[in-house]
Design a protein around this motif. Structure first.
Motif, PDB file in Angstrom:
ATOM      1  N   UNK A  76     -92.963 -11.410   9.464  1.00 55.87           N
ATOM      2  CA  UNK A  76     -92.962 -11.312  10.888  1.00 55.87           C
ATOM      3  C   UNK A  76     -92.355 -12.814  11.491  1.00 55.87           C
ATOM      4  N   UNK A  77     -91.675 -13.104  12.527  1.00 53.55           N
ATOM      5  CA  UNK A  77     -90.938 -14.197  12.630  1.00 53.55           C
ATOM      6  C   UNK A  77     -91.678 -14.159  13.884  1.00 53.55           C
ATOM      7  N   UNK A 111    -100.098 -18.814   8.229  1.00 51.97           N
ATOM      8  CA  UNK A 111     -98.861 -19.067   9.592  1.00 51.97           C
ATOM      9  C   UNK A 111     -97.469 -20.315   8.786  1.00 51.97           C
ATOM     10  N   UNK A 112     -96.823 -20.140   8.898  1.00 57.14           N
ATOM     11  CA  UNK A 112     -95.354 -21.322   8.097  1.00 57.14           C
ATOM     12  C   UNK A 112     -95.421 -22.565   8.993  1.00 57.14           C
ATOM     13  N   UNK A 113     -95.910 -23.331   8.075  1.00 49.83           N
ATOM     14  CA  UNK A 113     -96.101 -24.607   9.292  1.00 49.83           C
ATOM     15  C   UNK A 113     -94.126 -25.438   9.522  1.00 49.83           C
ATOM     16  N   UNK A 114     -93.460 -25.241   9.156  1.00 53.87           N
ATOM     17  CA  UNK A 114     -92.245 -24.839   9.345  1.00 53.87           C
ATOM     18  C   UNK A 114     -91.603 -24.012  10.070  1.00 53.87           C
ATOM     19  N   UNK A 115     -91.171 -24.508  11.362  1.00 49.27           N
ATOM     20  CA  UNK A 115     -90.067 -23.438  11.936  1.00 49.27           C
ATOM     21  C   UNK A 115     -88.567 -23.182  11.361  1.00 49.27           C
ATOM     22  N   UNK A 116     -87.859 -21.921  11.710  1.00 43.09           N
ATOM     23  CA  UNK A 116     -86.422 -22.304  11.597  1.00 43.09           C
ATOM     24  C   UNK A 116     -85.848 -21.474  12.874  1.00 43.09           C
ATOM     25  N   UNK A 117     -84.287 -22.292  13.052  1.00 44.14           N
ATOM     26  CA  UNK A 117     -83.698 -21.961  13.722  1.00 44.14           C
ATOM     27  C   UNK A 117     -83.558 -20.360  13.905  1.00 44.14           C
ATOM     28  N   UNK A 118     -83.428 -19.040  14.802  1.00 43.17           N
ATOM     29  CA  UNK A 118     -82.919 -18.397  14.767  1.00 43.17           C
ATOM     30  C   UNK A 118     -81.794 -17.993  16.441  1.00 43.17           C
ATOM     31  N   UNK A 123     -87.721 -19.868  15.180  1.00 39.93           N
ATOM     32  CA  UNK A 123     -89.465 -18.805  14.706  1.00 39.93           C
ATOM     33  C   UNK A 123     -90.220 -19.234  14.061  1.00 39.93           C
ATOM     34  N   UNK A 124     -91.202 -18.868  13.563  1.00 38.77           N
ATOM     35  CA  UNK A 124     -91.944 -19.597  12.454  1.00 38.77           C
ATOM     36  C   UNK A 124     -92.695 -17.976  11.743  1.00 38.77           C
ATOM     37  N   UNK A 125     -92.269 -18.376  10.344  1.00 38.03           N
ATOM     38  CA  UNK A 125     -93.314 -16.651  10.023  1.00 38.03           C
ATOM     39  C   UNK A 125     -94.601 -17.046   9.684  1.00 38.03           C
ATOM     40  N   UNK A 126     -94.873 -15.201   9.968  1.00 39.24           N
ATOM     41  CA  UNK A 126     -96.665 -15.023   9.897  1.00 39.24           C
ATOM     42  C   UNK A 126     -96.257 -13.890   9.094  1.00 39.24           C
TER      43      UNK A 126
END
Length: 207
Positions: A76-77, A111-118, A123-126
């Motif tokens: 989930x984001x 928990x993802x260390x790198x976020x992504x812009x949406x 947001x971060x992948x969890x």
């Protein structure tokens, strides 16, 4: 009676060579046959067959999809403004659109260390691992994850729409026995997306 002539040494050696060659041929056939068998490194159920019988397969090409229903996960984001409150091993539950009345226990595993812009929001992948299974759950279903950040006992849950805020103070309107309405200050302990948890200010049953 016919006398049997014993084989010569040459015939014996030739026969041994034939046997060795036959054993090598058998080993080669067995190895080639073993290469036609696909063995999954995990236990599971074949969810999809991606090639037809007799179709040539390239190295590294996926031919089947295996579903391990004992290890269902969801990714989930979570918004960057909330990610700091999330930690691995936090309890959570998963709610599926197809099963809105069923909450499946889960836990945060990554928990993802790198976020992504949406759409302009980072947001971060969890990743969540389901702690229980349900035969009705299918891979690919739309799901929503809820993380338990905090909990309180012996408190009242009040819909956010009933709360009035003035600066740092919160209040609710309480209906009295004589029909009048009194504004009463309350102390908020936990705020969720739907309700606030009231620690003190009015009692259960008050309107």
């Amino acid at each position: 009676e016919q006398l049997l002539v014993p084989p010569t040494q040459f015939q014996i050696e030739a026969g041994e060579i034939d046997i060795e060659q036959a054993e090598l041929n058998l080993m080669r056939v067995e190895n080639n046959y073993a290469k036609t068998l696909l063995r999954s490194p995990i236990n599971g159920v074949i969810a999809e067959i991606q090639v037809e019988e007799g179709q040539p397969v390239l190295p590294g090409q996926a031919v089947i999809a295996i579903s391990d229903r004992s290890r269902l996960q969801i990714v989930a984001l979570i918004d960057e403004t909330d990610i700091d409150a999330v930690a691995v091993a936090m309890p959570a539950f998963i709610r599926l659109d197809a099963l809105p009345d069923v909450d499946l226990a889960a836990v945060v595993t990554e928990i993802a260390l790198l976020g992504k812009e949406i759409e302009g929001v980072v947001n971060f992948d969890v990743r969540f691992a389901l702690q229980e299974t349900d035969v009705r759950v299918r891979e690919g279903m739309t799901a929503e994850a809820f993380i338990l950040l905090d909990s309180r006992e012996n408190v009242l849950a009040v819909p956010n729409s009933y709360i009035t805020r003035r600066g740092a103070d919160f209040s609710v309107n309480v209906l009295q026995d004589d029909g009048t309405v009194v504004e009463r200050r309350v102390v908020i302990r936990i705020i969720t997306h739907k309700k606030k948890k009231n620690k003190k200010g009015f009692n259960e049953g008050g309107i």
